[in-house]
Structure formats: structure tokens, C-alpha cells
Design an enzyme around this catalytic site. Structure first.
Site, PDB file in Angstrom:
ATOM      1  N   ASP A  17       0.868  -1.162   0.000  1.00 16.15           N
ATOM      2  CA  ASP A  17       0.000   0.000   0.000  1.00 16.15           C
ATOM      3  C   ASP A  17       0.917   1.228   0.000  1.00 16.15           C
ATOM      4  O   ASP A  17       2.132   1.110   0.217  1.00 16.15           O
ATOM      5  CB  ASP A  17      -0.881  -0.037   1.249  1.00 16.15           C
ATOM      6  CG  ASP A  17      -1.714   1.216   1.418  1.00 16.15           C
ATOM      7  OD1 ASP A  17      -2.393   1.607   0.449  1.00 16.15           O
ATOM      8  OD2 ASP A  17      -1.676   1.809   2.514  1.00 16.15           O
ATOM      9  N   ASP A  19      -0.135   5.140   1.108  1.00 13.13           N
ATOM     10  CA  ASP A  19      -0.331   6.102   2.197  1.00 13.13           C
ATOM     11  C   ASP A  19      -0.388   5.404   3.550  1.00 13.13           C
ATOM     12  O   ASP A  19      -1.193   4.500   3.763  1.00 13.13           O
ATOM     13  CB  ASP A  19      -1.614   6.903   1.978  1.00 13.13           C
ATOM     14  CG  ASP A  19      -1.527   7.757   0.729  1.00 13.13           C
ATOM     15  OD1 ASP A  19      -0.595   8.570   0.646  1.00 13.13           O
ATOM     16  OD2 ASP A  19      -2.371   7.589  -0.173  1.00 13.13           O
TER      17      ASP A  19
END
Length: 216
Positions: A17, A19
Site C-alpha cells: 500500500d 499512504d
């Protein structure tokens, strides 16, 4: 991509991922949502309520009357503002080191994010990393996280079974997406506590802990 590392061991792939996992973008996101909320005429949402959720879905939630062209314009404004504030992001602890380690050891990795391609590119470049060509961004899937589609596609783009991939996530929706896809999971404790991210195979506070935990 060969499915062994020369000693009979299966290749291990990593699906990151973005953020809260590789980049700390809270300052950028808060600044962007503050600007957008004023434009729409709503209160700025809490960063913890919107983390890991595509901007379009958040705008629909907090301003449900927006639709059609007006909604599209605010989505575009949000992305423009987030790109402009990308220089505010910082690397998560161990982010630069783990990517360097994976590259030096020829271990496949890519990005699976709810950001669009331009935004993901801007945020990674802000911390000195590149966006791999085989990344999966929000504008490339029909159903974003928490649906498993993004991580299934990420594994396909690495050219390996999804069960050979470690998904590295920091949000509830992202973790569910990865788990439902069939990935092994590593939860990064940047935005949630361990008891809020149930079922992960491992928990880390620094991404370099991954090296020892998964034996790479």
C-alpha cells in the site's frame, strides 16, 4: 518470472500500500481536505475516517448531494491539491531501506494503492522512490479496496500466485482487501493499533522488520 530463487525456495513478492505504509501523507491529506471542504461547504473529515478510502468515495459520503459533472470537478480539484501538496509527505520508518533491500536482492515488489496514478507517482517521487510500471492504482480497477480486486491484480502483475505475496498495509479496508485476495499480510502500525487490524500475519513499526519476520 521464475518461481524459485535458485535454491528451490518459492519467490516471495511484496505488494505495498502507499499512504501510511510507505509514505506518511497525513499533512498533505489534511491540507488538501481542508481546502476542498471549504470549497464544498462541509466540515473537513477526520483523517482517520477517510484513511485508505478513495477521494471520490469520501466526497460522496460527506457531500451526498454532489453528482455528475459537479462531483467529477471536486474529485479533480482534490487530486490537483493533493499533488500540489505531495512535497509535504515523508517516508514511513524503514520505507527507503526496505525498498533498497528488495531491489538489491532482486525480490519483486510493486504498489497497490487507492491513489490515482499521478498522485501515487507524485508522493513516491517526493520521498525519492519511483512508481513501478506494474503498480495497481485506483484508476485501474473496477472495485477498489476493501474489495480484493486490487491485490489480485497486483499479484498477477508480479507474475506469481497471490498466496506467494506479502501484502503490506496499514488500514482496515486495505487489510481486508489483501486477506480476501489470499495474500499473506503484514500490518504497519502507523495509523491503527494492532487490535484494530485483526488477523494480520505480522505487525511492524519499522518496515525493515519485515526482513527478519518473513526470512528474506
Amino acid at each position: 518470472l521464475e518461481q524459485d530463487q535458485g535454491n528451490g525456495a518459492q519467490v516471495t513478492g511484496f505488494l505495498f500500500d502507499l499512504d501510511g505504509t510507505l509514505v506518511d501523507s497525513h499533512t498533505s491529506i489534511e491540507a488538501s481536505w481542508s481546502t476542498l471542504a471549504k470549497e464544498i461547504g462541509v466540515a473537513a473529515p477526520s483523517i482517520y475516517d477517510i484513511h485508505g478510502i478513495p477521494a471520490s468515495d469520501t466526497i460522496k459520503k460527506y457531500a451526498p448531494k454532489l453528482a455528475g459533472q459537479e462531483l467529477a470537478e471536486f474529485v479533480d480539484l482534490m487530486e490537483k491539491t493533493e499533488i500540489e501538496t505531495a512535497p509535504l509527505v515523508k517516508p514511513v520508518d524503514g520505507a527507503l531501506e526496505i525498498i533498497d533491500y528488495l531491489n538489491k536482492n532482486n525480490l519483486p515488489w510493486t504498489i497497490v494503492t487507492s491513489c490515482t496514478w499521478p498522485l501515487a507517482k507524485a508522493r513516491l517521487e517526493a520521498i525519492g522512490l519511483y512508481l513501478p510500471e506494474n503498480s495497481v492504482t485506483f484508476d485501474q480497477v473496477k472495485r477498489g479496496k476493501p474489495d480484493p480486486e486490487p491485490f489480485i491484480l497486483g499479484a498477477e502483475r508480479l507474475g506469481m500466485p497471490v498466496g506467494n505475496c506479502w501484502a503490506v498495509e496499514d488500514s482496515k479496508g486495505g487489510l481486508k482487501s489483501a486477506q480476501d485476495a489470499g495474500c499473506k499480510t503484514i500490518a504497519v502500525l502507523t495509523s491503527h493499533r494492532a487490535d484494530e487490524l485483526l488477523g494480520a500475519d505480522h505487525y511492524v513499526t519499522n518496515l525493515m522488520q519485515i526482513v527478519e519476520l518473513v526470512g528474506i
